[in-house]
Design an enzyme around this catalytic site. Structure first.
Site, PDB file in Angstrom:
ATOM      1  N   LYS A  31      -2.694 -35.549  -2.077  1.00 14.37           N
ATOM      2  CA  LYS A  31      -2.074 -36.872  -1.888  1.00 14.37           C
ATOM      3  C   LYS A  31      -2.673 -37.919  -2.819  1.00 14.37           C
ATOM      4  O   LYS A  31      -1.965 -38.808  -3.285  1.00 14.37           O
ATOM      5  CB  LYS A  31      -2.188 -37.328  -0.430  1.00 14.37           C
ATOM      6  CG  LYS A  31      -1.265 -36.546   0.491  1.00 14.37           C
ATOM      7  CD  LYS A  31      -0.976 -37.281   1.785  1.00 14.37           C
ATOM      8  CE  LYS A  31       0.134 -36.585   2.552  1.00 14.37           C
ATOM      9  NZ  LYS A  31       0.389 -37.130   3.855  1.00 14.37           N
TER      10      LYS A  31
ATOM     11  N   LYS B 141       5.803 -27.216   0.507  1.00 13.15           N
ATOM     12  CA  LYS B 141       6.021 -27.459   1.936  1.00 13.15           C
ATOM     13  C   LYS B 141       7.185 -28.439   2.162  1.00 13.15           C
ATOM     14  O   LYS B 141       7.316 -29.416   1.421  1.00 13.15           O
ATOM     15  CB  LYS B 141       4.724 -28.068   2.509  1.00 13.15           C
ATOM     16  CG  LYS B 141       4.691 -28.212   3.993  1.00 13.15           C
ATOM     17  CD  LYS B 141       3.412 -28.910   4.450  1.00 13.15           C
ATOM     18  CE  LYS B 141       3.561 -30.415   4.371  1.00 13.15           C
ATOM     19  NZ  LYS B 141       2.752 -31.159   5.364  1.00 13.15           N
TER      20      LYS B 141
ATOM     21  N   LYS C 239       8.371 -34.819   5.127  1.00 13.56           N
ATOM     22  CA  LYS C 239       9.234 -35.983   5.367  1.00 13.56           C
ATOM     23  C   LYS C 239       9.181 -36.983   4.233  1.00 13.56           C
ATOM     24  O   LYS C 239      10.088 -37.798   4.076  1.00 13.56           O
ATOM     25  CB  LYS C 239       8.942 -36.661   6.716  1.00 13.56           C
ATOM     26  CG  LYS C 239       7.507 -36.827   7.120  1.00 13.56           C
ATOM     27  CD  LYS C 239       7.442 -37.528   8.490  1.00 13.56           C
ATOM     28  CE  LYS C 239       6.625 -36.781   9.510  1.00 13.56           C
ATOM     29  NZ  LYS C 239       5.215 -36.584   9.181  1.00 13.56           N
TER      30      LYS C 239
HETATM   31  N1  AQP Z   1       6.715 -27.837   6.487  1.00 13.94           N
HETATM   32  C1  AQP Z   1       6.030 -27.663   7.609  1.00 13.94           C
HETATM   33  N2  AQP Z   1       5.975 -26.458   8.210  1.00 13.94           N
HETATM   34  C2  AQP Z   1       5.303 -26.263   9.370  1.00 13.94           C
HETATM   35  N3  AQP Z   1       4.623 -27.262   9.985  1.00 13.94           N
HETATM   36  C3  AQP Z   1       4.650 -28.480   9.431  1.00 13.94           C
HETATM   37  N4  AQP Z   1       4.103 -29.651   9.784  1.00 13.94           N
HETATM   38  C4  AQP Z   1       4.434 -30.602   8.872  1.00 13.94           C
HETATM   39  N5  AQP Z   1       5.192 -30.067   7.911  1.00 13.94           N
HETATM   40  C5  AQP Z   1       5.347 -28.755   8.222  1.00 13.94           C
HETATM   41  C6  AQP Z   1       3.297 -29.827  10.975  1.00 13.94           C
HETATM   42  O1  AQP Z   1       3.793 -30.971  11.656  1.00 13.94           O
HETATM   43  C7  AQP Z   1       2.691 -31.616  12.296  1.00 13.94           C
HETATM   44  C8  AQP Z   1       2.728 -33.076  11.989  1.00 13.94           C
HETATM   45  O2  AQP Z   1       2.512 -33.287  10.624  1.00 13.94           O
HETATM   46  P1  AQP Z   1       2.261 -34.749  10.131  1.00 13.94           P
HETATM   47  O3  AQP Z   1       3.466 -35.547  10.205  1.00 13.94           O
HETATM   48  O4  AQP Z   1       1.123 -35.341  10.842  1.00 13.94           O
HETATM   49  O5  AQP Z   1       1.773 -34.612   8.665  1.00 13.94           O
HETATM   50  P2  AQP Z   1       2.176 -33.690   7.509  1.00 13.94           P
HETATM   51  O6  AQP Z   1       1.692 -32.314   7.761  1.00 13.94           O
HETATM   52  O7  AQP Z   1       1.644 -34.358   6.270  1.00 13.94           O
HETATM   53  O8  AQP Z   1       3.759 -33.712   7.563  1.00 13.94           O
HETATM   54  P3  AQP Z   1       4.739 -34.153   6.444  1.00 13.94           P
HETATM   55  O9  AQP Z   1       6.127 -33.993   6.943  1.00 13.94           O
HETATM   56  O10 AQP Z   1       4.401 -33.462   5.140  1.00 13.94           O
HETATM   57  O11 AQP Z   1       4.436 -35.703   6.346  1.00 13.94           O
HETATM   58  P4  AQP Z   1       4.117 -36.551   5.069  1.00 13.94           P
HETATM   59  O12 AQP Z   1       5.245 -36.260   4.135  1.00 13.94           O
HETATM   60  O13 AQP Z   1       4.095 -37.981   5.544  1.00 13.94           O
HETATM   61  O14 AQP Z   1       2.788 -36.101   4.540  1.00 13.94           O
HETATM   62  C9  AQP Z   1       1.414 -30.925  11.829  1.00 13.94           C
HETATM   63  O15 AQP Z   1       0.991 -30.026  12.832  1.00 13.94           O
HETATM   64  C10 AQP Z   1       1.853 -30.186  10.612  1.00 13.94           C
HETATM   65  O16 AQP Z   1       1.079 -29.021  10.408  1.00 13.94           O
END
Ligand code: AQP
Length: 339
Positions: free
Chosen positions: A119, A202, A205
């Site tokens: 990040k 991955k 969002k």
């Molecule tokens: N692609 C994924 N596959 C499986 N699990 C996922 N998680 C996120 N993306 C996937 C799981 O969702 C939970 C919450 O995640 P988060 O929102 O706290 O942060 P993140 O992992 O950084 O999710 P994003 O969607 O990628 O958010 P941004 O884009 O804001 O960084 C966690 O348990 C995560 O493992």
């Protein structure tokens, strides 16, 4: 105190940093519901808004996303009577314990976190201090509940290991057995749902391409269109999993199907081996619409009653503080704060 004396308790959170994705749903939310319904643990679930602001969030979007995420939790099956459901900033002990953990964790540990490296990228000098300290706040989120189990997606595994290191160092430094060594729960076919545009990345969002993800608020047409446009290859589906080894896009769609249908990826191949994606994609789209569209419509219904969402979150925070206040007080005693 031995580990056996900790109440079996699950904690997990999701950032309101955008809309809920299929990755969040399959990797996290669906499993939160399973653990709630299994009834073997107390379950505490949180919208981690303090984590979200480690990168810029427009304030109005953050409020909207937090309420929408709350609606997503409830529409997916989290019952605010059975589970404790709230947004992190309403429970100040998270941030208070995080400060203590900032003083326990080492800079070197934080610098090795791959999420920080991904990040912050080459622009680490300009990244927020909060982004660097993110894993210490995450450790506090978990340990302020003495949580014994944390369901997460694969991407959070390293942060969970760091949580264990922080708990162990705190216990060792102060000669106590106060914080549990938490178990990560990373299971199922969808611990890492990948982007629909690039099976090596991955699903996220915050990905700039909306076609890369399925949002839980997408309607049936949008879900079907995104699956139709998902990147694949010209080969038919193989009969064995090893046939997917070098085919990340194909593997991703098989895993998504398996997680939605609650079967193993091999069972999907048993039923669909030999099919081209032109045949498999419409079958997957139909399944995805059947499972996801009702959640999306329930989210819209819940979002229409914002005061009710706010009331649920306020009540959840009150219940959370019944757990967090005594654990923070005891932590301060151990550390030597005069109160
Ligand atoms: N692609 C994924 N596959 C499986 N699990 C996922 N998680 C996120 N993306 C996937 C799981 O969702 C939970 C919450 O995640 P988060 O929102 O706290 O942060 P993140 O992992 O950084 O999710 P994003 O969607 O990628 O958010 P941004 O884009 O804001 O960084 C966690 O348990 C995560 O493992």
């Amino acid at each position: 105190m031995t580990e056996a004396s900790f109440t079996p308790r699950v904690f997990s959170g999701i950032q309101p940093s955008g809309g809920l994705t299929l990755g969040n749903y399959l990797g996290a939310m669906k499993r939160f519901v399973d653990m709630q319904d299994a009834g073997a643990h107390e379950t505490v679930y949180c919208m981690v808004d303090l984590h979200a602001i480690t990168v810029w969030q427009d304030p109005a979007d953050l409020q909207k996303n937090t309420r929408e995420l709350a609606a997503g939790f409830i529409a997916s099956g989290i019952d605010p009577e059975k589970s404790i459901l709230f947004n992190q900033s309403r429970v100040p002990e998270h941030a208070q314990l995080a400060w203590v953990f900032n003083c326990v964790a080492r800079m070197g540990w934080m610098g090795r976190m791959t999420q920080w490296k991904d990040k912050a990228g080459k622009n680490a000098e300009q990244a927020s201090l909060g982004l660097f300290a993110y894993p210490a706040l995450m450790a506090a989120d978990i340990l302020i509940y003495h949580a014994t189990h944390v369901p997460v997606g694969e991407d959070q595994k390293q942060h969970l290991e760091l949580t264990r290191d922080i708990a162990a160092k705190f216990n060792h430094d102060f000669g106590v057995d106060f914080f549990p060594i938490t178990e990560p729960v990373i299971e199922g076919a969808a611990t890492r749902v990948m982007s629909l545009r690039d099976g090596t990345k991955k699903m996220s969002k915050s990905d700039p391409s909306d076609l890369s993800r399925i949002n839980m608020t997408d309607d049936a047409d949008a879900i079907a269109k995104k699956i139709r446009k998902a990147k694949t290859d010209p080969e038919p589906l193989p009969s064995e999993l090893k046939g997917l080894d070098d085919r990340p896009d194909a593997r991703n769609l098989v895993n998504i199907y398996a997680a939605l249908a609650e079967v193993s990826p091999q069972a999907v191949l048993d039923d669909h081996a030999g099919q081209q994606f032109g045949t498999f994609k419409p079958i997957l789209a139909e399944l995805a619409v059947e499972k996801l569209a009702p959640i999306g419509s329930e989210m819209s219904r819940l979002m229409a009653d914002q005061p009710e969402i706010d009331r649920i979150l306020a009540r959840g925070a009150e219940r959370a503080r019944e757990i967090t206040e005594p654990i923070l007080a005891k932590t301060y005693d151990i550390v030597g704060m005069v109160r």
